[in-house]
Design a protein around this motif. Structure first.
Motif, PDB file in Angstrom:
ATOM      1  N   GLY A  12     -72.738  47.064 -28.373  1.00  0.00           N
ATOM      2  CA  GLY A  12     -73.580  48.231 -28.132  1.00  0.00           C
ATOM      3  C   GLY A  12     -74.424  48.658 -29.300  1.00  0.00           C
ATOM      4  N   GLN A  34     -66.382  48.923 -26.777  1.00  0.00           N
ATOM      5  CA  GLN A  34     -67.699  49.554 -26.723  1.00  0.00           C
ATOM      6  C   GLN A  34     -67.894  50.497 -27.903  1.00  0.00           C
ATOM      7  N   TYR A  74     -74.765  50.309 -23.204  1.00  0.00           N
ATOM      8  CA  TYR A  74     -73.421  50.462 -22.682  1.00  0.00           C
ATOM      9  C   TYR A  74     -73.125  49.257 -21.792  1.00  0.00           C
ATOM     10  N   TYR A  75     -72.114  48.506 -22.166  1.00  0.00           N
ATOM     11  CA  TYR A  75     -71.771  47.293 -21.434  1.00  0.00           C
ATOM     12  C   TYR A  75     -70.852  47.619 -20.251  1.00  0.00           C
ATOM     13  N   PHE A  90     -67.775  42.844 -20.300  1.00  0.00           N
ATOM     14  CA  PHE A  90     -66.638  42.687 -21.206  1.00  0.00           C
ATOM     15  C   PHE A  90     -65.736  41.541 -20.748  1.00  0.00           C
ATOM     16  N   PRO A 147     -64.337  48.327 -22.322  1.00  0.00           N
ATOM     17  CA  PRO A 147     -65.058  49.431 -22.969  1.00  0.00           C
ATOM     18  C   PRO A 147     -64.178  50.299 -23.858  1.00  0.00           C
TER      19      PRO A 147
END
Length: 242
Positions: free
Chosen positions: A149, A176, A190-191, A196, A215
């Motif tokens: 991020g 995250q 923001y994944y 992930f 996250p």
């Protein structure tokens, strides 16, 4: 966290206070060990602020803490999450020779972003530190983590995983990045949980003993349970090889 609460660095992802630290508390290792005993802790994670003001970066103090816990509660397993000791020659050996069960040092991000995110650190020094642990004592589990991020690319993350594997890391954590205050580095992305999972899959393909990627994953998240899994995975692989 040992060695005080004032850090000598000002990394742009971290909200620990920066300034001039106080004197090292010589009684801290004993107090820590008795606290571990009183709380009946089965697994403990020892970390610290960066202490670039000290000749050994605080390595001897880490070692004393490990030894005192071993003396007071010998069945407690110990993980250390150390700074890079500013690449001070031999500092890492002091901690390694105290024989923690897990030696963790986080690379935090990809090398391209170090100048901005970790201006006083060096990516290759961090990798070297982790590799030295295995070269000196193969029985110690090694661990490292990084955040997503901050502006990294997929290619850079894959290369980072390759680098960690080449440094013989056993366990990788991926989480995250969240901005502590508006003064800190911005969150560039923001994944999703699916992303992930993708990086977890990429890491597992490379042969790490264990990968935690989500996250909310943090460096010492579920450290006690993860240590048991690490032990089991090592035994399983050794059994397969034999």
């Amino acid at each position: 966290m040992i060695l005080g609460n004032i850090c000598t660095r000002a990394c742009r992802f971290c909200n620990v206070a920066t300034g001039v630290p106080g004197e090292v508390d010589g009684d801290e290792p004993k107090r820590l060990a008795f606290t571990v005993q009183e709380m009946n802790l089965k697994h403990v994670v020892i970390t610290s602020v960066d202490r670039d003001d000290l000749v050994d970066g605080g390595a001897e103090h880490f070692a004393k803490c490990i030894k005192e816990i071993r003396r007071i509660t010998p069945d407690t397993t110990i993980e250390v999450l150390t700074p890079d000791f500013l690449n001070k020659g031999g500092a890492e050996s002091i901690v390694i020779d105290a024989f923690p069960d897990v030696f963790n040092h986080n690379v935090e991000t990809v090398p391209r972003l170090y100048r901005y995110v970790r201006p006083k650190a060096n990516y290759f020094n961090s990798l070297s530190l982790l590799h030295k642990v295995k070269l000196r004592n193969q029985n110690i589990f090694t661990k490292s983590g990084f955040m997503l991020g901050l502006g990294e690319t997929e290619t850079e993350v894959k290369q980072l995983l390759d680098d960690l594997k080449n440094a013989k890391i056993d366990f990788v954590t991926i989480g995250q990045y969240l901005q502590p205050t508006p003064k800190h580095a911005s969150v560039e992305k923001y994944y999703s949980p699916e992303e992930f999972n993708f990086f977890k899959s990429e890491a597992l393909k490379r042969g790490f003993l264990m990968v935690s990627s989500s996250p909310l994953t943090r460096s010492s998240y579920h450290a006690d349970e993860d240590f048991k899994i690490l032990q089991s995975e090592r035994m399983s692989r050794n059994s397969t090889l034999s």
